[in-house]
Write an enzyme that holds these catalytic residues in place. Structure first.
Site, PDB file in Angstrom:
ATOM      1  N   ASP A  21       0.826  -1.216   0.000  1.00 34.93           N
ATOM      2  CA  ASP A  21       0.000   0.000   0.000  1.00 34.93           C
ATOM      3  C   ASP A  21       0.857   1.261   0.000  1.00 34.93           C
ATOM      4  O   ASP A  21       1.967   1.268   0.526  1.00 34.93           O
ATOM      5  CB  ASP A  21      -0.916  -0.035   1.241  1.00 34.93           C
ATOM      6  N   GLY A  22       0.318   2.315  -0.578  1.00 33.34           N
ATOM      7  CA  GLY A  22       0.954   3.628  -0.514  1.00 33.34           C
ATOM      8  C   GLY A  22       1.546   4.130  -1.831  1.00 33.34           C
ATOM      9  O   GLY A  22       2.239   5.150  -1.849  1.00 33.34           O
ATOM     10  N   ASN A  69     -10.938  -2.375  -5.510  1.00 36.39           N
ATOM     11  CA  ASN A  69     -10.137  -1.499  -6.370  1.00 36.39           C
ATOM     12  C   ASN A  69     -10.761  -1.285  -7.759  1.00 36.39           C
ATOM     13  O   ASN A  69     -10.422  -0.322  -8.458  1.00 36.39           O
ATOM     14  CB  ASN A  69      -8.701  -2.029  -6.529  1.00 36.39           C
ATOM     15  N   ARG A 195      -5.138  -1.688   8.743  1.00 35.54           N
ATOM     16  CA  ARG A 195      -6.368  -2.436   8.529  1.00 35.54           C
ATOM     17  C   ARG A 195      -6.092  -3.573   7.557  1.00 35.54           C
ATOM     18  O   ARG A 195      -5.038  -3.625   6.918  1.00 35.54           O
ATOM     19  CB  ARG A 195      -7.497  -1.532   8.036  1.00 35.54           C
TER      20      ARG A 195
HETATM   21  C1  IPE Z   1      -5.574  -2.698  -0.318  1.00 38.63           C
HETATM   22  O1  IPE Z   1      -5.160  -1.387  -0.512  1.00 38.63           O
HETATM   23  C2  IPE Z   1      -5.554  -3.444  -1.605  1.00 38.63           C
HETATM   24  C3  IPE Z   1      -4.242  -3.628  -2.194  1.00 38.63           C
HETATM   25  C4  IPE Z   1      -3.090  -3.308  -1.688  1.00 38.63           C
HETATM   26  C5  IPE Z   1      -4.245  -4.262  -3.476  1.00 38.63           C
HETATM   27  P1  IPE Z   1      -6.217  -0.186  -0.669  1.00 38.63           P
HETATM   28  O2  IPE Z   1      -5.428   1.049  -0.730  1.00 38.63           O
HETATM   29  O3  IPE Z   1      -7.126  -0.471  -1.776  1.00 38.63           O
HETATM   30  O4  IPE Z   1      -7.005  -0.305   0.706  1.00 38.63           O
HETATM   31  P2  IPE Z   1      -7.975   0.712   1.438  1.00 38.63           P
HETATM   32  O5  IPE Z   1      -9.110   0.966   0.514  1.00 38.63           O
HETATM   33  O6  IPE Z   1      -7.207   1.954   1.727  1.00 38.63           O
HETATM   34  O7  IPE Z   1      -8.382   0.009   2.685  1.00 38.63           O
HETATM   35  C1  IPE Z   2      -1.527   0.219  -3.378  1.00 38.56           C
HETATM   36  O1  IPE Z   2      -1.283   1.591  -3.392  1.00 38.56           O
HETATM   37  C2  IPE Z   2      -1.728  -0.361  -4.752  1.00 38.56           C
HETATM   38  C3  IPE Z   2      -3.096  -0.792  -5.038  1.00 38.56           C
HETATM   39  C4  IPE Z   2      -4.095  -0.759  -4.211  1.00 38.56           C
HETATM   40  C5  IPE Z   2      -3.347  -1.293  -6.379  1.00 38.56           C
HETATM   41  P1  IPE Z   2      -2.476   2.624  -3.455  1.00 38.56           P
HETATM   42  O2  IPE Z   2      -2.831   2.862  -4.874  1.00 38.56           O
HETATM   43  O3  IPE Z   2      -3.602   2.176  -2.590  1.00 38.56           O
HETATM   44  O4  IPE Z   2      -1.801   3.914  -2.856  1.00 38.56           O
HETATM   45  P2  IPE Z   2      -2.410   4.921  -1.778  1.00 38.56           P
HETATM   46  O5  IPE Z   2      -2.862   4.086  -0.622  1.00 38.56           O
HETATM   47  O6  IPE Z   2      -3.553   5.617  -2.452  1.00 38.56           O
HETATM   48  O7  IPE Z   2      -1.290   5.832  -1.438  1.00 38.56           O
HETATM   49 MG    MG Z   3      -4.020   2.406  -0.637  1.00 38.18          MG
END
Ligand code: IPE
Ligand code: IPE
Ligand code: MG
Length: 247
Positions: A21-22, A69, A195
């Site tokens: 994430d991030g 997603n 989470r």
């Molecule tokens: C969780 O990340 C799903 C993946 C890393 C693929 P998200 O960024 O989608 O999660 P939430 O919505 O912040 O909980």
């Molecule tokens: C995780 O990074 C990758 C996926 C969920 C596909 P994010 O796209 O959720 O990045 P943030 O959480 O918005 O920074």
């Molecule tokens: Mg995210």
């Protein structure tokens, strides 16, 4: 003493799961579009898979795209699917060189056709590899997975092949996408979020959780080692008390 050399190879988790994430926040910090973060996250995937395989971890499950997603802006979803196609295509050779088998869990039929085909091809090409299983969670959510399992079990009951009284822990486990894999002992989530986001709800029931503020594109081998060391300093009691574990 390097972090890696402090790891007790005799007490490794067999299965590590990661919520990567991030990416979006990382890109924003550089003044770039979110997709720039996803592209840079590929290096972290490579580093993590290499670190895990080198240590001798048997299963590494990476949460790459959740059911939820699909609700992101259309251009981000499309760019992510394109990235997936290219990455899987380009990395198959490296996976074979490193004796890593690619697998996937999730509602794979919902992926775009080219993505699904690329994935199938890579899974076939790496099917004989034995060092580590790299499992991509794609279009995955745990609630979706549990619903599938319940439906299959219910059909078996209706068909008379199992009785309600026979349904136990193993029945559920066997009907999940992760059937045949050990449950993850360690779950890592980057980006500071604490989470589970619909990831492996059943399988993580006794996992140790490790949260790091690092954003996924910054995650490197050393960060993985740190998570493993942290895991090795935990006391896993499984409902018992400390004294029962030491005697
Ligand atoms: C969780 O990340 C799903 C993946 C890393 C693929 P998200 O960024 O989608 O999660 P939430 O919505 O912040 O909980
Ligand atoms: C995780 O990074 C990758 C996926 C969920 C596909 P994010 O796209 O959720 O990045 P943030 O959480 O918005 O920074
Ligand atoms: Mg995210």
């Amino acid at each position: 003493m390097s972090l890696k050399s402090q790891i007790d190879l005799g007490r490794l988790p067999r299965h590590v799961a990661v919520i990567m994430d991030g990416n979006g926040r990382w890109a924003k910090q550089q003044g770039e579009e979110r997709i720039f973060g996803h592209h840079n996250g590929v290096t972290s995937v490579r580093e993590t898979a290499e670190a895990a395989a080198e240590l001798g971890i048997q299963y590494l499950t990476l949460y790459a795209f959740s059911t939820e997603n699909w609700n992101r802006p259309k251009d981000e979803v499309e760019a992510l699917m394109e990235l997936l196609v290219h990455t899987i295509h380009n990395e198959t050779k490296t996976l074979n060189e490193n004796n890593i088998r690619l697998e996937a869990i999730g509602d794979l039929s919902s992926l775009p056709k080219n993505c699904f085909n690329e994935l199938q091809e890579a899974m076939q090409k790496t099917a004989a590899n034995t060092r580590m299983k790299l499992v991509l969670a794609l279009s995955y959510s745990s609630k979706w997975e549990i619903i599938q399992a319940v439906k299959k079990i219910a059909s078996s009951v209706v068909a008379g092949s199992i009785s309600i009284d026979d349904i136990n822990d193993s029945t559920i486990t066997a009907h999940l996408c992760t059937s045949g894999m050990p449950d993850p002992e360690l779950m890592i989530r980057t980006s500071g979020e604490r989470r589970i986001s619909n990831f492996l709800l059943w399988q993580l029931s006794y996992a140790e959780f490790y949260f790091t503020p690092k954003l996924w594109p910054d995650f490197r081998k050393e960060d993985f080692y740190e998570a493993i060391l942290n895991f090795q300093n935990r006391e896993r009691r499984f409902g018992k008390i400390s004294e029962q574990l030491t005697t």
